[in-house]
Design a protein around this motif. Structure first.
Motif, PDB file in Angstrom:
ATOM      1  N   GLU A  55       4.050   1.672  -0.974  1.00 25.32           N
ATOM      2  CA  GLU A  55       4.769   1.859  -2.237  1.00 25.32           C
ATOM      3  C   GLU A  55       3.834   2.352  -3.346  1.00 25.32           C
ATOM      4  OE1 GLU A  55       6.563  -1.902  -2.950  1.00 25.32           O
ATOM      5  OE2 GLU A  55       8.167  -1.624  -1.478  1.00 25.32           O
ATOM      6  N   THR A  56       2.601   1.860  -3.370  1.00 25.96           N
ATOM      7  CA  THR A  56       1.627   2.304  -4.371  1.00 25.96           C
ATOM      8  C   THR A  56       1.325   3.783  -4.198  1.00 25.96           C
ATOM      9  OG1 THR A  56       0.606   0.115  -4.523  1.00 25.96           O
ATOM     10  CG2 THR A  56      -0.715   1.991  -5.246  1.00 25.96           C
ATOM     11  N   ASP A 110       4.545   5.876  -5.107  1.00 26.43           N
ATOM     12  CA  ASP A 110       4.837   5.933  -6.537  1.00 26.43           C
ATOM     13  C   ASP A 110       3.795   6.719  -7.328  1.00 26.43           C
ATOM     14  OD1 ASP A 110       7.012   4.396  -5.924  1.00 26.43           O
ATOM     15  OD2 ASP A 110       6.130   2.497  -6.590  1.00 26.43           O
ATOM     16  N   SER A 111       2.625   6.934  -6.733  1.00 27.99           N
ATOM     17  CA  SER A 111       1.583   7.725  -7.406  1.00 27.99           C
ATOM     18  C   SER A 111       1.587   9.177  -6.949  1.00 27.99           C
ATOM     19  CB  SER A 111       0.207   7.102  -7.147  1.00 27.99           C
ATOM     20  OG  SER A 111      -0.100   7.142  -5.757  1.00 27.99           O
ATOM     21  N   ARG A 155       0.837  -1.209   0.000  1.00 29.77           N
ATOM     22  CA  ARG A 155       0.000   0.000   0.000  1.00 29.77           C
ATOM     23  C   ARG A 155       0.869   1.255   0.000  1.00 29.77           C
ATOM     24  NH1 ARG A 155      -4.692   2.661  -1.175  1.00 29.77           N
ATOM     25  NH2 ARG A 155      -5.253   4.151   0.457  1.00 29.77           N
TER      26      ARG A 155
END
Length: 202
Positions: A160-161, A164-165, A158
């Motif tokens: 890292e998502t 990265d966004s 969660r």
């Protein structure tokens, strides 16, 4: 699509708490049945053990939700929003490194040596890149087949998502993280410890 909330409480710890509390309750009942006078002295340490078992083994939990992570430990409950997390570690227990310091998760200690001896490469499949050290190494506690590693991977995925966004572009709100002390638990444990000392030393 919203993030599916996950709440974790160690089954073994809760079972140990139940067994300890039941044994303590039976011990107190037996004391009052056989010698009510002695029970007024010796019941306090037994009740203290029961309360400690509840606080140490029943209470700890971890909740991973859409807007952050709630870590309920023995004496404090932390809420850590996603942007505050700097790293996720599993060295001694699942630990969140945040902008304000470290938050250890009592509910997810690192597995013992006997549990890690049989680990194979497949136990680490899918572990996020942020789990790896400077030369790409992983700790046994990062294995997704262990509670600490499984929960760490859930959180890393969660985090890292979102990272990265560019979800953390607004920075960290220092007031979003909270710490709540369990004053009632502290008061009860202190009172029982004092009653135990007075009863045994009187």
């Amino acid at each position: 699509m919203s993030f599916q909330e996950v709440r974790y409480r160690p089954v073994l710890g809760r079972a140990l708490a139940v067994v300890t509390i039941v044994v303590c309750a039976l011990g107190v009942a037996a004391l009052f049945w056989s010698d009510p006078g002695a029970a007024l002295v010796y019941a306090w340490p037994i009740v203290l053990v029961a309360v400690l078992a509840w606080a140490l083994f029943w209470r700890p939990s971890l909740t991973v939700a859409e807007h952050g992570i709630t870590v309920q430990n023995v004496l404090r409950t932390y809420f850590v929003p996603w942007p505050s997390i700097v790293a996720i570690d599993t060295r001694y227990s699942l630990t969140l490194h945040t902008a304000a310091g470290r938050v250890a998760v009592w509910a997810a200690p690192a597995p013992g040596r006997h549990r890690t001896l049989g680990l194979a490469a497949g136990d680490f499949e899918g572990v996020g890149q942020s789990a790896r050290g400077g030369v790409g190494e992983l700790r046994p506690a990062d294995a997704i087949t262990t509670p600490s590693g499984n929960l760490a991977q859930l959180i890393r995925g969660r985090w890292e998502t979102l990272r990265d966004s560019d979800a953390f572009a607004a920075g960290v709100d220092p007031e979003a993280s909270t710490v709540q002390w369990h004053w009632a638990t502290i008061a009860v444990i202190t009172a029982l410890a004092v009653a135990t000392a007075i009863g045994l030393l009187a």
